[in-house]
Write a protein that holds these residues in place. Sequence first.
Motif, PDB file in Angstrom:
ATOM      1  N   ARG A   9       9.629  -2.138  12.693  1.00 51.95           N
ATOM      2  CA  ARG A   9       9.266  -1.581  11.390  1.00 51.95           C
ATOM      3  C   ARG A   9      10.521  -1.086  10.678  1.00 51.95           C
ATOM      4  O   ARG A   9      11.386  -0.470  11.292  1.00 51.95           O
ATOM      5  CB  ARG A   9       8.289  -0.411  11.539  1.00 51.95           C
ATOM      6  N   TYR A  17      -1.976 -11.655  15.972  1.00 52.53           N
ATOM      7  CA  TYR A  17      -1.073 -11.990  17.082  1.00 52.53           C
ATOM      8  C   TYR A  17      -0.374 -10.753  17.604  1.00 52.53           C
ATOM      9  O   TYR A  17      -0.161 -10.613  18.808  1.00 52.53           O
ATOM     10  CB  TYR A  17      -0.048 -13.041  16.664  1.00 52.53           C
ATOM     11  N   GLU A  18      -0.036  -9.844  16.710  1.00 53.40           N
ATOM     12  CA  GLU A  18       0.557  -8.573  17.157  1.00 53.40           C
ATOM     13  C   GLU A  18      -0.446  -7.770  17.973  1.00 53.40           C
ATOM     14  O   GLU A  18      -0.102  -7.229  19.026  1.00 53.40           O
ATOM     15  CB  GLU A  18       1.024  -7.748  15.957  1.00 53.40           C
ATOM     16  N   GLU A  19      -1.683  -7.690  17.506  1.00 49.59           N
ATOM     17  CA  GLU A  19      -2.733  -6.956  18.228  1.00 49.59           C
ATOM     18  C   GLU A  19      -2.943  -7.537  19.621  1.00 49.59           C
ATOM     19  O   GLU A  19      -3.241  -6.806  20.565  1.00 49.59           O
ATOM     20  CB  GLU A  19      -4.054  -7.011  17.457  1.00 49.59           C
ATOM     21  N   ALA A  42      10.601 -15.967  15.137  1.00 50.26           N
ATOM     22  CA  ALA A  42       9.164 -15.733  14.992  1.00 50.26           C
ATOM     23  C   ALA A  42       8.417 -16.968  14.497  1.00 50.26           C
ATOM     24  O   ALA A  42       7.301 -17.237  14.950  1.00 50.26           O
ATOM     25  CB  ALA A  42       8.909 -14.555  14.062  1.00 50.26           C
ATOM     26  N   ARG A  57      -0.870 -10.462  12.018  1.00 47.93           N
ATOM     27  CA  ARG A  57      -1.307  -9.130  12.476  1.00 47.93           C
ATOM     28  C   ARG A  57      -2.162  -9.254  13.741  1.00 47.93           C
ATOM     29  O   ARG A  57      -2.046  -8.454  14.652  1.00 47.93           O
ATOM     30  CB  ARG A  57      -2.069  -8.417  11.370  1.00 47.93           C
ATOM     31  N   TYR A 106      10.391  -9.323  11.483  1.00 45.81           N
ATOM     32  CA  TYR A 106      10.310 -10.257  12.593  1.00 45.81           C
ATOM     33  C   TYR A 106      11.668 -10.901  12.836  1.00 45.81           C
ATOM     34  O   TYR A 106      12.427 -11.112  11.899  1.00 45.81           O
ATOM     35  CB  TYR A 106       9.289 -11.360  12.304  1.00 45.81           C
ATOM     36  N   HIS A 127      -0.676  -8.884  21.386  1.00 45.33           N
ATOM     37  CA  HIS A 127       0.617  -8.795  22.089  1.00 45.33           C
ATOM     38  C   HIS A 127       1.248 -10.173  22.305  1.00 45.33           C
ATOM     39  O   HIS A 127       1.864 -10.441  23.328  1.00 45.33           O
ATOM     40  CB  HIS A 127       0.487  -8.037  23.410  1.00 45.33           C
ATOM     41  N   LEU A 165       3.078 -11.475  19.575  1.00 46.12           N
ATOM     42  CA  LEU A 165       4.173 -11.462  18.623  1.00 46.12           C
ATOM     43  C   LEU A 165       4.607 -10.020  18.408  1.00 46.12           C
ATOM     44  O   LEU A 165       3.758  -9.136  18.270  1.00 46.12           O
ATOM     45  CB  LEU A 165       3.691 -12.068  17.295  1.00 46.12           C
ATOM     46  N   ASP A 166       5.900  -9.796  18.403  1.00 44.52           N
ATOM     47  CA  ASP A 166       6.436  -8.448  18.219  1.00 44.52           C
ATOM     48  C   ASP A 166       7.148  -8.339  16.881  1.00 44.52           C
ATOM     49  O   ASP A 166       7.795  -9.288  16.437  1.00 44.52           O
ATOM     50  CB  ASP A 166       7.437  -8.098  19.327  1.00 44.52           C
ATOM     51  N   ALA A 167       7.025  -7.176  16.290  1.00 48.84           N
ATOM     52  CA  ALA A 167       7.739  -6.884  15.057  1.00 48.84           C
ATOM     53  C   ALA A 167       8.262  -5.455  15.137  1.00 48.84           C
ATOM     54  O   ALA A 167       7.673  -4.607  15.793  1.00 48.84           O
ATOM     55  CB  ALA A 167       6.815  -7.030  13.854  1.00 48.84           C
ATOM     56  N   ARG A 184       6.893  -4.584   8.324  1.00 43.86           N
ATOM     57  CA  ARG A 184       7.159  -5.348   9.536  1.00 43.86           C
ATOM     58  C   ARG A 184       8.394  -6.229   9.333  1.00 43.86           C
ATOM     59  O   ARG A 184       8.539  -6.866   8.303  1.00 43.86           O
ATOM     60  CB  ARG A 184       5.971  -6.243   9.871  1.00 43.86           C
TER      61      ARG A 184
END
Length: 122
Positions: free
Chosen positions: A30, A20-22, A42, A18, A38, A24, A26-28, A36
């Motif tokens: 929905r 890493y997503e914040e 990933a 989470r 991936y 930017h 790592l992208d996921a 999420r």
Amino acid sequence: MRIGEVAAQAGVSVRALRYYEEQHLLDATRSSGGQRQYPDTAVERVKLIQQLYAAGLPSRTIREVLPCVASGEVTPALLKRLAAERARIDQQVRELLSVRDRLDDVIATAEKPGPGCTHVDA
């Protein structure tokens, strides 16, 4: 892949993913249920992120490096920063090797019975 699967395979916490997503990194996507999802890539990406963090690179630099890993293209400014990071890492490696050598000396001295050290059986 779901978040728990990526976390388990990459050896990190769900919280780390989470984060890493914040940042930017790592992208996921929905699912319709809000979970999420991936891509299969990933796990390797997370492992690379972990290595770059462990080497002391900040999120900002990692965010710039990740696209370059895939494309092989680097801007001159980023190339200069990466060269500086590499030099810093080389210095850390030299320092770690020096510490290891000193520990080897202490271990070797401790394994020899005699004055100046106390031999302890492990």
